[in-house]
Design a protein around this motif. Structure first.
Motif, PDB file in Angstrom:
ATOM      1  N   SER A 360       0.684  -0.945  -0.511  1.00  0.00           N
ATOM      2  CA  SER A 360       0.013  -0.252  -0.081  1.00  0.00           C
ATOM      3  C   SER A 360       0.844   1.671  -0.009  1.00  0.00           C
ATOM      4  N   ASP A 361       2.311   1.328   0.935  1.00  0.00           N
ATOM      5  CA  ASP A 361       3.059   2.314   0.473  1.00  0.00           C
ATOM      6  C   ASP A 361       3.375   2.543  -0.688  1.00  0.00           C
ATOM      7  N   GLY A 362       3.531   1.631  -2.032  1.00  0.00           N
ATOM      8  CA  GLY A 362       4.262   1.378  -3.290  1.00  0.00           C
ATOM      9  C   GLY A 362       4.306   2.571  -3.980  1.00  0.00           C
ATOM     10  N   PHE A 363       4.666   2.178  -5.375  1.00  0.00           N
ATOM     11  CA  PHE A 363       4.649   3.066  -6.293  1.00  0.00           C
ATOM     12  C   PHE A 363       2.918   2.977  -6.935  1.00  0.00           C
ATOM     13  N   ASP A 364       2.935   1.632  -6.843  1.00  0.00           N
ATOM     14  CA  ASP A 364       0.986   2.096  -7.987  1.00  0.00           C
ATOM     15  C   ASP A 364       0.578   2.070  -7.513  1.00  0.00           C
ATOM     16  N   ALA A 365      -0.275   1.775  -4.961  1.00  0.00           N
ATOM     17  CA  ALA A 365      -1.594   2.391  -4.973  1.00  0.00           C
ATOM     18  C   ALA A 365      -0.540   3.994  -4.805  1.00  0.00           C
ATOM     19  N   TRP A 366       0.142   4.411  -4.816  1.00  0.00           N
ATOM     20  CA  TRP A 366       0.152   5.693  -5.157  1.00  0.00           C
ATOM     21  C   TRP A 366      -0.296   6.699  -6.403  1.00  0.00           C
ATOM     22  N   ASN A 367       0.372   5.702  -7.235  1.00  0.00           N
ATOM     23  CA  ASN A 367      -0.569   6.485  -9.155  1.00  0.00           C
ATOM     24  C   ASN A 367      -2.005   6.255  -9.161  1.00  0.00           C
ATOM     25  N   GLU A 368      -1.948   4.991  -8.561  1.00  0.00           N
ATOM     26  CA  GLU A 368      -3.546   5.228  -8.658  1.00  0.00           C
ATOM     27  C   GLU A 368      -4.062   5.194  -7.775  1.00  0.00           C
ATOM     28  N   GLN A 369      -4.441   5.940  -7.312  1.00  0.00           N
ATOM     29  CA  GLN A 369      -5.345   5.827  -5.694  1.00  0.00           C
ATOM     30  C   GLN A 369      -6.613   5.980  -5.870  1.00  0.00           C
ATOM     31  N   ILE A 370      -7.260   5.714  -7.770  1.00  0.00           N
ATOM     32  CA  ILE A 370      -8.735   5.760  -7.528  1.00  0.00           C
ATOM     33  C   ILE A 370      -8.529   3.821  -7.046  1.00  0.00           C
ATOM     34  N   ALA A 371      -8.241   3.626  -8.471  1.00  0.00           N
ATOM     35  CA  ALA A 371      -8.032   2.426  -8.439  1.00  0.00           C
ATOM     36  C   ALA A 371      -7.977   1.196  -8.125  1.00  0.00           C
ATOM     37  N   ILE A 372      -6.703   1.743  -6.873  1.00  0.00           N
ATOM     38  CA  ILE A 372      -6.522   0.815  -6.030  1.00  0.00           C
ATOM     39  C   ILE A 372      -6.662   1.613  -3.921  1.00  0.00           C
ATOM     40  N   SER A 373      -7.441   0.104  -3.512  1.00  0.00           N
ATOM     41  CA  SER A 373      -7.385   0.742  -2.144  1.00  0.00           C
ATOM     42  C   SER A 373      -7.056  -0.062  -1.706  1.00  0.00           C
ATOM     43  N   ARG A 374      -5.501   1.491  -0.838  1.00  0.00           N
ATOM     44  CA  ARG A 374      -5.105   0.662   0.703  1.00  0.00           C
ATOM     45  C   ARG A 374      -5.674   0.481   1.687  1.00  0.00           C
ATOM     46  N   GLN A 375      -6.659   0.796   1.589  1.00  0.00           N
ATOM     47  CA  GLN A 375      -7.339   0.196   3.521  1.00  0.00           C
ATOM     48  C   GLN A 375      -7.479  -0.821   3.032  1.00  0.00           C
TER      49      GLN A 375
END
Length: 649
Positions: A360-375
């Motif tokens: 969740s603290d990596g690039f993909d989660a930062w770059n795709e904050q709509i498509a990836i749910s970090r929570q």
């Protein structure tokens, strides 16, 4: 609206039957946390889901009951209108000549309601492969030992493995995921917990293959120690390798040579904005040393303006370029492996693995904050092998975000995996249909299944598969949703068949004729016992010593060993060594077979024990034999006899 009713309208399944047949209902607290973590969604009134058009099957789309006729529609491709029309009954018939790709569909009805959603035009099926039956050797690349590597397997070792596999008659080499991890957390070495699925792990670079690199005496002494170790010392390897990469980059900047600089610039243009963002993300991550959601506002969201400023700044410009140089080097070396396999006439070449989620603290989660749910963590509900359920600590895609982004993040992930591969395996392919998500702070038994746009994701997979001429294998082990395999296979995505699990209700192993043709067949996986470990009960003993329920008794294992002998005898095989089992698997109709290097070497310990992190040396074991001596450690004649039916002439 009631919380549970709201969840159902948003595709969240609030109850499920677990792998032991027990009905489980998500608690209100966990359900509320799941809904809060998903992007805001407005219930659809006109069409229920993205439109998928297969090239040879033009099927109409049925309108929802809430749609008010007439319904106007327009298909937008790029900035141009591709087609438009008006529906006066409760279905829309799409024009037959729309170009392949992902387009935007704009809809409005007589009540004034309007919505926009993706429309995908896809090939009939994914790429089918241009071979009948073949086999590959499966290897954990980090564990490859050689006289010249730096204590971890690298891309030059991979070239050696390709040549070795070719000599044996195999058509490729299968690898653990090569995704980039966190360079400043080298101890977090699971290849299935990536920083990003879009870029490569730099520790697999052969630094000595970089023309500008010069090996110094201090480094040479360190390497002599690293080569002797039985476990990969990721911390020490990372220290020496990153120092060497910095040195090579400095020499490259000083005197790049016209051809090398041109190649570097070409790679940067090819990877475009994604590469630039990744490089900037890595530089900012190192400077701030905190999760991206705590960064200053300027950087909390990807910004081309902020990236441009970072690239111009005197104190950061070279650091950004260094990240790009490292990725170019890794891509160039992996590409050379692909070229070698192609030159040798291998029909698969590289068979690569794609992780189911990202950190969740990596690039993909930062770059795709709509498509990836970090929570939300991707996992699995309780089953007989993991009675408490699983939370893999990974963030995954969500349906609403993918639709808003026109499935671009998913397609980018596939394209990155297929860039140098002839086949890829999608880990936990059930995630294409539904993901089991666990909200942060809750136990894995308190998650919920969230529906995904299955048909659209299959269509996007077929698009990328055909574009890259890459076979796709969906890892479909575990609790199978109804109709999942039929729909996946209908799109030309292969199944993943593990002999350990291919048994009937009485525990008898399936006959060779039972196995699907469009599938990869193997005896085990990296998460299961090796063959030697299985026969010796070592896996059961190890798990019990770690306090893990192995899900099988000693009596059950004796029963399984007897049933294995039975199925082998039924096929005229009167021994039960690993080559005999390989000979049985080679007779199946399944078009691809994977044989693990651990099994060929008779190793007892498996690469990974699920449910452990530090209790067991997961993803660290090195092969006991160097690549230069593999031929004398394996019974090559027995292997060639076993694989004769599917080897190249």
């Amino acid at each position: 609206m009631d919380l549970y009713a709201k969840a159902r309208t948003l595709g969240v399944q609030t109850e499920y039957i677990d792998g032991s047949g027990h009905r489980r209902v998500t608690t209100p607290e966990a359900l509320s946390a799941i809904l809060d973590a998903l992007p805001p969604q407005t219930p659809r009134r006109i069409l229920a889901e993205p439109v998928v058009i297969r090239s040879s099957r033009i099927a109409p789309s049925e309108l929802l009951e809430t749609a008010r006729l007439p319904v106007k529609w327009k298909v937008i491709g790029g900035a141009a209108a591709l087609a438009q029309g008006e529906a006066h009954d409760r279905s829309i018939s799409w024009p037959p000549a729309l170009p392949d790709g992902v387009h935007r569909l704009q809809l409005s009805d007589a009540s004034g309601a309007s919505e926009e959603l993706p429309l995908l035009v896809a090939p009939e099926k994914a790429f089918a492969g241009d071979f009948d039956r073949c086999w590959v050797i499966a290897v954990q690349l980090y564990g490859v030992r050689s006289a010249r590597n730096w204590g971890i397997g690298d891309f030059t070792d991979l070239k050696g493995l390709i040549e070795f596999a070719h000599h044996l008659g195999a058509d490729g080499v299968g690898l653990n995921p090569l995704h980039v991890l966190f360079d400043d957390r080298p101890g977090d070495c699971s290849p299935y917990s990536p920083n990003s699925r879009l870029f490569l792990n730099a520790l697999y670079i052969d630094v000595e293959d970089i023309p500008e690199f010069k090996l110094d005496t201090e480094t040479r002494a360190t390497l002599a120690q690293l080569r002797t170790r039985d476990l990969v010392d990721y911390v020490a390897v990372a220290a020496v390798k990153w120092r060497a990469l910095r040195s090579a980059f400095a020499a490259f900047k000083t005197n790049p040579g016209l051809g090398r600089w041109h190649e570097f610039e070409t790679y940067r243009r090819e990877r475009g904005t994604l590469l630039s963002r990744f490089a900037c993300f890595e530089v900012i991550r190192h400077k701030l040393s905190m999760p991206w959601w705590d960064w200053p506002d300027e950087w909390r969201q990807p910004s081309e303006t902020a990236c441009a400023k970072l690239r111009r700044a005197r104190d950061t410009a070279a650091d950004v370029e260094f990240v790009e140089f490292v990725q170019w080097t890794a891509d160039r070396q992996l590409g050379a492996c692909e070229e070698l396999a192609h030159k040798l006439g291998m029909r698969v070449g590289l068979y690569l693995d794609v992780a189911v989620g990202v950190q969740s603290d990596g690039f993909d989660a930062w770059n795709e904050q709509i498509a990836i749910s970090r929570q939300l963590g991707v996992g699995a509900p309780p089953d007989p092998l993991n009675t408490a359920g699983q939370d893999w600590g990974l963030a995954g895609f969500n349906a609403a975000g993918l639709e808003l982004r026109g499935f671009e993040p998913f397609r980018q992930m596939l394209a990155a995996a297929m860039r140098h591969a002839g086949a890829v395996r999608l880990d936990h392919a059930f995630g294409l249909k539904r993901l089991y998500l666990v909200p942060r702070g809750f136990g894995p038994a308190n998650g919920a299944y969230v529906l995904m746009p299955f048909e659209a994701l299959l269509a996007a997979t077929a698009q990328e598969s055909v574009a890259h001429r890459c076979v796709v294998i969906g890892e479909d082990l575990g609790t199978v949703p109804e109709g999942f395999r039929e729909q996946m296979n209908g799109w030309g995505i292969w199944s993943y068949l593990v002999m350990m699990f291919e048994r009937d209700d009485q525990g008898a192993f399936r006959n060779a004729d039972y196995y699907l043709a469009d599938a990869l067949v193997t005896f085990n996986t990296h998460d299961l016992s090796t063959y030697a470990g299985w026969r010796s009960f070592s896996d059961l003993k190890t798990k019990r010593a770690l306090g893990i329920d192995p899900g099988e008794t000693d009596e059950g294992r004796w029963h399984a060993l007897g049933k294995l002998d039975d199925v082998l005898r039924e096929h005229g095989i009167h021994s039960h060594d690993f080559y005999s089992v390989t000979g049985f698997l080679a007779r199946t109709r399944s078009r691809m077979m994977a044989v693990s290097m651990e099994d060929l070497l008779g190793l007892v310990d498996q690469p990974n024990i699920p449910g452990t992190v530090y209790e067991h040396p997961n993803w660290r074991r090195r092969l006991p034999v160097s690549i230069e001596h593999l031929a004398s450690a394996i019974d090559i004649d027995a292997l060639k006899r076993a694989t004769q039916q599917r080897s190249r002439a």
